[in-house]
Motif scaffolding. Structure first.
Motif, PDB file in Angstrom:
ATOM      1  N   CYS A  10      -4.203  10.118  -6.082  1.00 34.31           N
ATOM      2  CA  CYS A  10      -3.738   9.619  -7.388  1.00 34.31           C
ATOM      3  C   CYS A  10      -4.614  10.099  -8.526  1.00 34.31           C
ATOM      4  CB  CYS A  10      -3.681   8.108  -7.378  1.00 34.31           C
ATOM      5  SG  CYS A  10      -5.252   7.355  -6.962  1.00 34.31           S
ATOM      6  N   GLU A  56       4.018  13.589 -12.041  1.00 36.39           N
ATOM      7  CA  GLU A  56       2.768  13.809 -11.307  1.00 36.39           C
ATOM      8  C   GLU A  56       3.038  14.790 -10.166  1.00 36.39           C
ATOM      9  OE1 GLU A  56       1.578  10.123  -9.613  1.00 36.39           O
ATOM     10  OE2 GLU A  56      -0.328  10.883  -8.868  1.00 36.39           O
ATOM     11  N   TRP A 104       1.015   5.719   0.942  1.00 40.61           N
ATOM     12  CA  TRP A 104       0.801   6.501   2.162  1.00 40.61           C
ATOM     13  C   TRP A 104      -0.325   7.506   2.043  1.00 40.61           C
ATOM     14  CZ3 TRP A 104       1.124  11.455   0.640  1.00 40.61           C
ATOM     15  CH2 TRP A 104       1.929  11.752  -0.458  1.00 40.61           C
ATOM     16  N   GLU A 142       5.645   2.765   4.856  1.00 41.95           N
ATOM     17  CA  GLU A 142       6.428   3.229   6.010  1.00 41.95           C
ATOM     18  C   GLU A 142       6.290   4.739   6.202  1.00 41.95           C
ATOM     19  OE1 GLU A 142       7.430   2.344   3.111  1.00 41.95           O
ATOM     20  OE2 GLU A 142       9.194   3.449   2.432  1.00 41.95           O
ATOM     21  N   GLY A 200       0.804  -1.229   0.000  1.00 40.87           N
ATOM     22  CA  GLY A 200       0.000   0.000   0.000  1.00 40.87           C
ATOM     23  C   GLY A 200       0.831   1.270   0.000  1.00 40.87           C
ATOM     24  N   GLU A 212      -1.735  -0.437  -9.420  1.00 40.47           N
ATOM     25  CA  GLU A 212      -2.546   0.792  -9.369  1.00 40.47           C
ATOM     26  C   GLU A 212      -1.577   1.949  -9.237  1.00 40.47           C
ATOM     27  OE1 GLU A 212      -5.800   1.258  -9.627  1.00 40.47           O
ATOM     28  OE2 GLU A 212      -6.418  -0.835  -9.725  1.00 40.47           O
ATOM     29  N   LEU A 213      -1.293   2.620 -10.357  1.00 40.09           N
ATOM     30  CA  LEU A 213      -0.211   3.613 -10.364  1.00 40.09           C
ATOM     31  C   LEU A 213      -0.749   5.034 -10.499  1.00 40.09           C
ATOM     32  CD1 LEU A 213       2.120   1.511 -12.706  1.00 40.09           C
ATOM     33  CD2 LEU A 213       1.901   1.377 -10.217  1.00 40.09           C
ATOM     34  N   GLY A 214       0.117   5.946 -10.856  1.00 34.20           N
ATOM     35  CA  GLY A 214      -0.306   7.354 -10.911  1.00 34.20           C
ATOM     36  C   GLY A 214      -0.141   7.938 -12.296  1.00 34.20           C
ATOM     37  N   LYS A 230       1.571  -5.198   3.276  1.00 35.36           N
ATOM     38  CA  LYS A 230       2.722  -4.348   3.612  1.00 35.36           C
ATOM     39  C   LYS A 230       2.299  -2.886   3.395  1.00 35.36           C
ATOM     40  CE  LYS A 230       5.770  -2.199   2.432  1.00 35.36           C
ATOM     41  NZ  LYS A 230       6.024  -0.784   2.802  1.00 35.36           N
ATOM     42  N   GLY A 256       0.886   2.508  -5.858  1.00 35.67           N
ATOM     43  CA  GLY A 256       1.984   3.443  -5.606  1.00 35.67           C
ATOM     44  C   GLY A 256       2.451   4.062  -6.913  1.00 35.67           C
ATOM     45  N   SER A 257       3.695   4.508  -6.911  1.00 35.33           N
ATOM     46  CA  SER A 257       4.194   5.255  -8.071  1.00 35.33           C
ATOM     47  C   SER A 257       4.515   4.329  -9.248  1.00 35.33           C
ATOM     48  CB  SER A 257       5.456   6.017  -7.667  1.00 35.33           C
ATOM     49  OG  SER A 257       6.438   5.097  -7.269  1.00 35.33           O
ATOM     50  N   TYR A 284      -0.373  -4.038  -6.029  1.00 31.78           N
ATOM     51  CA  TYR A 284       0.472  -2.913  -5.628  1.00 31.78           C
ATOM     52  C   TYR A 284      -0.204  -1.580  -5.956  1.00 31.78           C
ATOM     53  CZ  TYR A 284       4.040   0.640  -5.918  1.00 31.78           C
ATOM     54  OH  TYR A 284       4.723   1.804  -5.762  1.00 31.78           O
TER      55      TYR A 284
HETATM   56  P1  NAD Z   1       5.658   4.484  -3.631  1.00 28.23           P
HETATM   57  O1  NAD Z   1       5.658   3.730  -4.902  1.00 28.23           O
HETATM   58  O2  NAD Z   1       6.832   5.280  -3.253  1.00 28.23           O
HETATM   59  O3  NAD Z   1       5.377   3.514  -2.382  1.00 28.23           O
HETATM   60  C1  NAD Z   1       4.318   2.603  -2.350  1.00 28.23           C
HETATM   61  C2  NAD Z   1       4.777   1.357  -1.641  1.00 28.23           C
HETATM   62  O4  NAD Z   1       5.900   0.799  -2.290  1.00 28.23           O
HETATM   63  C3  NAD Z   1       5.165   1.567  -0.190  1.00 28.23           C
HETATM   64  O5  NAD Z   1       4.593   0.524   0.592  1.00 28.23           O
HETATM   65  C4  NAD Z   1       6.678   1.481  -0.214  1.00 28.23           C
HETATM   66  O6  NAD Z   1       7.207   0.938   0.965  1.00 28.23           O
HETATM   67  C5  NAD Z   1       6.944   0.548  -1.360  1.00 28.23           C
HETATM   68  N1  NAD Z   1       8.220   0.844  -2.019  1.00 28.23           N
HETATM   69  C6  NAD Z   1       8.765   2.075  -2.218  1.00 28.23           C
HETATM   70  N2  NAD Z   1       9.941   1.963  -2.865  1.00 28.23           N
HETATM   71  C7  NAD Z   1      10.142   0.636  -3.086  1.00 28.23           C
HETATM   72  C8  NAD Z   1      11.169  -0.112  -3.725  1.00 28.23           C
HETATM   73  N3  NAD Z   1      12.242   0.480  -4.253  1.00 28.23           N
HETATM   74  N4  NAD Z   1      11.035  -1.462  -3.774  1.00 28.23           N
HETATM   75  C9  NAD Z   1       9.963  -2.062  -3.239  1.00 28.23           C
HETATM   76  N5  NAD Z   1       8.958  -1.395  -2.618  1.00 28.23           N
HETATM   77  C10 NAD Z   1       9.034  -0.076  -2.541  1.00 28.23           C
HETATM   78  O7  NAD Z   1       4.319   5.357  -3.764  1.00 28.23           O
HETATM   79  P2  NAD Z   1       3.778   6.388  -2.746  1.00 28.23           P
HETATM   80  O8  NAD Z   1       4.693   7.567  -2.734  1.00 28.23           O
HETATM   81  O9  NAD Z   1       3.422   5.704  -1.472  1.00 28.23           O
HETATM   82  O10 NAD Z   1       2.393   6.812  -3.428  1.00 28.23           O
HETATM   83  C11 NAD Z   1       2.293   7.834  -4.346  1.00 28.23           C
HETATM   84  C12 NAD Z   1       2.063   7.295  -5.739  1.00 28.23           C
HETATM   85  O11 NAD Z   1       1.065   6.314  -5.732  1.00 28.23           O
HETATM   86  C13 NAD Z   1       1.566   8.360  -6.682  1.00 28.23           C
HETATM   87  O12 NAD Z   1       2.203   8.199  -7.926  1.00 28.23           O
HETATM   88  C14 NAD Z   1       0.097   8.060  -6.817  1.00 28.23           C
HETATM   89  O13 NAD Z   1      -0.480   8.492  -8.015  1.00 28.23           O
HETATM   90  C15 NAD Z   1       0.081   6.582  -6.704  1.00 28.23           C
HETATM   91  N6  NAD Z   1      -1.214   6.125  -6.230  1.00 28.23           N
HETATM   92  C16 NAD Z   1      -2.003   5.418  -7.064  1.00 28.23           C
HETATM   93  C17 NAD Z   1      -3.250   5.008  -6.648  1.00 28.23           C
HETATM   94  C18 NAD Z   1      -4.171   4.212  -7.520  1.00 28.23           C
HETATM   95  O14 NAD Z   1      -5.134   3.683  -6.996  1.00 28.23           O
HETATM   96  N7  NAD Z   1      -3.907   4.091  -8.810  1.00 28.23           N
HETATM   97  C19 NAD Z   1      -3.683   5.327  -5.360  1.00 28.23           C
HETATM   98  C20 NAD Z   1      -2.840   6.050  -4.535  1.00 28.23           C
HETATM   99  C21 NAD Z   1      -1.596   6.431  -4.970  1.00 28.23           C
END
Ligand code: NAD
Length: 471
Positions: free
Chosen positions: A260, A350, A130, A157, A128, A226-228, A154, A204-205, A202
């Protein structure tokens, strides 16, 4: 149960490969025992989740206030109530969605059973982010459980208070043998990803999404990513500007722009832009009074790194509204930037903060070309009364979803799939799509030894002839 709970604690604190290997092994043994497959078990977990949402509401609200200065209204509506709605929907339809499907069959299978069984994948890893750290962990978690999987969750952090709450309350309410929370950052997640999972979900970014995709690929593990991305907003002069400005600003200001699906930038003529800005000044004053910093309803930036990243954008183009910041509080006011060039840094990645740049275009065709020259966004927002313009933009561009004369609310329509396309993601969820994400649809042809069936099917056996081909 208490032994397992202690082991999970060890995993949380040490983050060693051996711990993760043993956690996954142990979870796989439980999955193979069939415990998670019964409807009763699944329903019980979903009902327990509802109880958890009710009994832990205050704890969740406090954690989000700590992590993001998120106000109660936003936490209850966007994190707790949204999750509750998804659980209720899963509970309501679980029996129907998990039933075998009996698709139509051809005449050659008239004597056979043709069925689609819904099979859980096994062990699902949910990672997930943050920004909505509760909802974006718990909705995939319950989807995976509803489908009969074991789950390792997971959380991020960066939202450490919410992660701590999840690690505390999930083992208290849900089955400790089948559902685990692992707390940790990049190094822990990197270790965890060396294990073999049966599905990875997953959020995140895009950059990290590619790392996750590569790790999954090693075992051919299916993924939802699910990315951005930069979700554009097109506004033309037919739009009701008062309503448009409210809806666009709300989409940008909620959670401090750290959403996002937030509108990332606006494409419009200079004329529309000028009117937009005049209205925006009044609306922001109505919402947050003279100083949004004093308002209890305005979220802060998650951490120092993200704050510094965003502050640099304030030098792009010209500030038309806002532009205030305070490093101590990680506060950035709702900001509108004009005279921005497509090559400026604010127009590359973004934004993920309360900054809204404007790019001037002359018509819908220019907007389409601009959008198509960039990566596919998670959402395209269109503000126009003109149906032809709406259809043109929808049909000539690629995006995960579309909002016409609205922002964010498409996310809450549980009959619509939510997900990205291209760089904004793979797969989709919400409502039935959540359930479907976590089941393998196993096609089954079930025959008996009926003599007539054997005669009808015997033309497949050698010796072959052209005559047999006509059957
Ligand atoms: P992030 O990718 O930095 O982190 C997300 C998760 O990945 C965290 O649990 C983190 O611990 C883990 N992570 C980070 N770096 C890693 C690595 N090198 N190896 C393995 N795991 C790693 O994303 P974020 O900053 O938490 O969230 C922001 C991004 O998420 C934005 O781009 C946003 O658009 C996107 N987002 C998308 C959605 C969606 O539903 N599509 C929803 C919310 C956020």
């Amino acid at each position: 149960d208490s032994d397992l709970s202690n082991d999970t604690q060890t995993t949380q604190t040490n983050g060693k490969m051996a711990d993760y290997a043993s956690l996954v092994d142990r979870t796989r043994t439980v999955f193979l025992s069939g415990k998670t497959r019964s409807l009763e078990w699944r329903k019980k977990q979903l009902k327990q989740t509802l109880l958890m949402l009710e009994e832990c509401e205050q704890e969740i609200i406090s954690a989000l206030a700590t992590d993001l200065h998120k106000c109660k209204f936003e936490t209850v509506s966007t994190e707790i109530k949204f999750t509750e709605g998804e659980v209720i929907e899963l509970l309501r339809h679980l029996k129907e969605w998990s039933a075998d499907e009996k698709p139509s069959k051809a005449i050659v299978n008239i004597l056979d059973k043709v069925e689609i069984k819904k099979e859980p994948y096994g062990i699902v890893l949910v990672i997930g982010p943050w920004n909505y750290p509760f909802q974006l962990c718990v909705v995939p978690l319950i989807g995976a459980i509803a489908a009969g999987n074991c789950v390792i969750l997971k959380p991020s952090e960066l939202s450490s208070a919410t992660s701590a709450v999840l690690a505390k309350i999930i083992p208290k309410y849900l089955d400790q043998e089948c559902i685990h929370v692992v707390v940790g950052g990049v190094s822990e997640t990197t270790e965890l990803l060396k294990q073999r999972f049966d599905y990875i979900f997953y959020t995140g970014s895009t950059t990290v999404g590619k790392i996750i995709g590569n790790a999954a690929n090693k075992f051919l593990t299916p993924v939802t990513l699910e990315l951005g991305g930069k979700s554009p907003v097109y506004v033309d002069n037919t739009a009701d500007l008062e309503i448009s400005v409210k809806r666009i600003l709300w989409g940008k200001c909620i959670n401090g722009g750290q959403t996002c699906i937030a509108p990332d930038y606006v494409l419009c003529t200079e004329e529309v832009q000028n009117k937009f800005i005049e209205k925006a000044k009044h609306i922001l004053k109505e919402w947050y009074a003279d100083n949004p910093k004093e308002s209890p309803d305005f979220t802060r930036i998650i951490n120092e790194n993200h704050y510094q990243r965003l502050v640099k954008y304030l030098n792009n183009g010209k500030v038309a509204i806002g532009g205030d910041c305070d490093a101590r509080e990680r506060y950035i006011s709702p900001t509108i930037l004009i005279d921005v060039k497509p090559t400026d840094p604010v127009m590359q990645d973004e934004i993920f903060g309360p900054i809204l740049p404007f790019i001037n275009i002359n018509n819908a065709y220019e907007a389409i070309n601009f959008i198509n020259s960039r990566e596919s966004p998670l959402v395209l927002y269109i503000f126009s009364k003109d149906r032809k313009v709406q259809d043109l933009l929808i049909s000539q561009t690629r995006s995960g979803s579309v909002g016409v004369n609205e922002t964010l609310m498409q996310y809450c329509v549980d009959t619509l799939p939510f997900g990205g396309v291209g760089n904004s993601g793979i797969g989709a969820y919400h409502g039935k799509y959540t359930y479907d994400t976590f089941v393998h649809k196993k096609g089954c042809l079930i025959k008996d030894f009926n003599k007539l069936g054997e005669i009808l099917g015997s033309c497949r056996y050698p010796p072959y002839s052209d005559k047999k081909l006509s059957f």
